[in-house]
Design a protein around this motif. Sequence first.
Motif, PDB file in Angstrom:
ATOM      1  N   UNK A 105      89.338  83.677  78.242  1.00 37.16           N
ATOM      2  CA  UNK A 105      88.688  84.978  78.101  1.00 37.16           C
ATOM      3  C   UNK A 105      89.357  86.030  78.981  1.00 37.16           C
ATOM      4  N   UNK A 106      89.750  85.635  80.187  1.00 34.25           N
ATOM      5  CA  UNK A 106      90.426  86.585  81.075  1.00 34.25           C
ATOM      6  C   UNK A 106      91.769  87.011  80.481  1.00 34.25           C
ATOM      7  N   UNK A 107      92.497  86.071  79.909  1.00 37.32           N
ATOM      8  CA  UNK A 107      93.781  86.392  79.281  1.00 37.32           C
ATOM      9  C   UNK A 107      93.579  87.312  78.081  1.00 37.32           C
ATOM     10  N   UNK A 108      92.547  87.074  77.287  1.00 33.05           N
ATOM     11  CA  UNK A 108      92.262  87.938  76.144  1.00 33.05           C
ATOM     12  C   UNK A 108      91.977  89.368  76.606  1.00 33.05           C
ATOM     13  N   UNK A 109      91.211  89.508  77.688  1.00 27.41           N
ATOM     14  CA  UNK A 109      90.941  90.838  78.232  1.00 27.41           C
ATOM     15  C   UNK A 109      92.225  91.494  78.721  1.00 27.41           C
ATOM     16  N   UNK A 110      93.061  90.724  79.379  1.00 27.45           N
ATOM     17  CA  UNK A 110      94.341  91.219  79.900  1.00 27.45           C
ATOM     18  C   UNK A 110      95.222  91.721  78.755  1.00 27.45           C
ATOM     19  N   UNK A 143      90.252  76.249  73.817  1.00 29.70           N
ATOM     20  CA  UNK A 143      90.961  75.976  75.070  1.00 29.70           C
ATOM     21  C   UNK A 143      90.402  74.732  75.748  1.00 29.70           C
ATOM     22  N   UNK A 144      89.064  74.594  75.766  1.00 25.18           N
ATOM     23  CA  UNK A 144      88.467  73.372  76.324  1.00 25.18           C
ATOM     24  C   UNK A 144      88.971  72.139  75.565  1.00 25.18           C
ATOM     25  N   UNK A 181      84.238  85.778  81.186  1.00 23.59           N
ATOM     26  CA  UNK A 181      84.966  85.092  82.251  1.00 23.59           C
ATOM     27  C   UNK A 181      84.074  84.921  83.474  1.00 23.59           C
ATOM     28  N   UNK A 182      83.432  86.003  83.890  1.00 22.80           N
ATOM     29  CA  UNK A 182      82.560  85.950  85.063  1.00 22.80           C
ATOM     30  C   UNK A 182      81.324  85.113  84.788  1.00 22.80           C
ATOM     31  N   UNK A 183      80.703  85.367  83.648  1.00 25.65           N
ATOM     32  CA  UNK A 183      79.469  84.674  83.281  1.00 25.65           C
ATOM     33  C   UNK A 183      79.650  83.163  83.292  1.00 25.65           C
ATOM     34  N   UNK A 184      80.735  82.687  82.677  1.00 24.98           N
ATOM     35  CA  UNK A 184      80.939  81.240  82.569  1.00 24.98           C
ATOM     36  C   UNK A 184      81.309  80.580  83.889  1.00 24.98           C
ATOM     37  N   UNK A 185      81.670  81.370  84.891  1.00 25.40           N
ATOM     38  CA  UNK A 185      81.992  80.806  86.202  1.00 25.40           C
ATOM     39  C   UNK A 185      80.789  80.796  87.138  1.00 25.40           C
ATOM     40  N   UNK A 186      79.637  81.269  86.657  1.00 27.30           N
ATOM     41  CA  UNK A 186      78.421  81.157  87.469  1.00 27.30           C
ATOM     42  C   UNK A 186      78.108  79.670  87.662  1.00 27.30           C
ATOM     43  N   UNK A 244      89.603  76.159  81.680  1.00 26.82           N
ATOM     44  CA  UNK A 244      90.448  76.632  80.579  1.00 26.82           C
ATOM     45  C   UNK A 244      89.741  77.678  79.728  1.00 26.82           C
ATOM     46  N   UNK A 245      88.459  77.487  79.468  1.00 25.64           N
ATOM     47  CA  UNK A 245      87.716  78.432  78.636  1.00 25.64           C
ATOM     48  C   UNK A 245      87.599  79.806  79.273  1.00 25.64           C
TER      49      UNK A 245
END
Length: 218
Positions: free
Chosen positions: A99-104, A28-29, A139-144, A94-95
């Motif tokens: 991950x959020x979309x994959x979880x969804x 995605x990146x 998703x959360x981890x990478x937004x830290x 994008x990355x």
Amino acid sequence: MFSLFSNPEQLVYIAFTLIIAFTLHEYAHAYVAYKFGDPTAKNQGRLTFNPIKHLDPIGTILILIIGFGWARPVPVNRFYFKRPRLAGVLVSIAGPLTNLVLAFIAQGLYMGLVIGGVELPPFAIGLLNTMVYLNILLFIFNLIPLPPLDGYRIIADLVPNNVRPKLTQYEPYGGIIFLIIAITPLSQYTISPLFGTMIPAIQHTFGKFFGLLFGLNG
């Protein structure tokens, strides 16, 4: 934080999930950067769904040993961007959004099959639940907002020009700061509450959405 990793039987689910999650995250990146005019990742063979191109050797070994690791960061050359700030933010986010979309998708697939009366085998249940949990975690981890994570890159592109050089001088310490708040006793006041609150909240939101979609909430 790592409740799924405590059971050795989960290792296959975790490794499979992380390989997919890392591959699509990095793709995605690369894809968004390429769409904004940066061919760097494409020229290095990173605009691909081939996991081998994205997985880091040490990170991959750790996935197989302890169930967690990391991928190779996608190279991005901001000088190709006509609007560096906007492109930079979109490339960075994008990355995690992938991950959020994959979880969804995984949670929707699980709920749809169960509601549809499909009797899932235990491995399918374990795999789908692991995909939901770990992709939300990523998703959360990478937004830290600590370097070299995507959250930091987003912040760096959003702050005023005169602030960015000040952020840059602290980048070498980002990894150290993260280790302190993640693996020391401080984690119970920082990382653990973050994941402990956000992961169930996102799972609940997904569940409510699919509940409404499938007519379970009235």
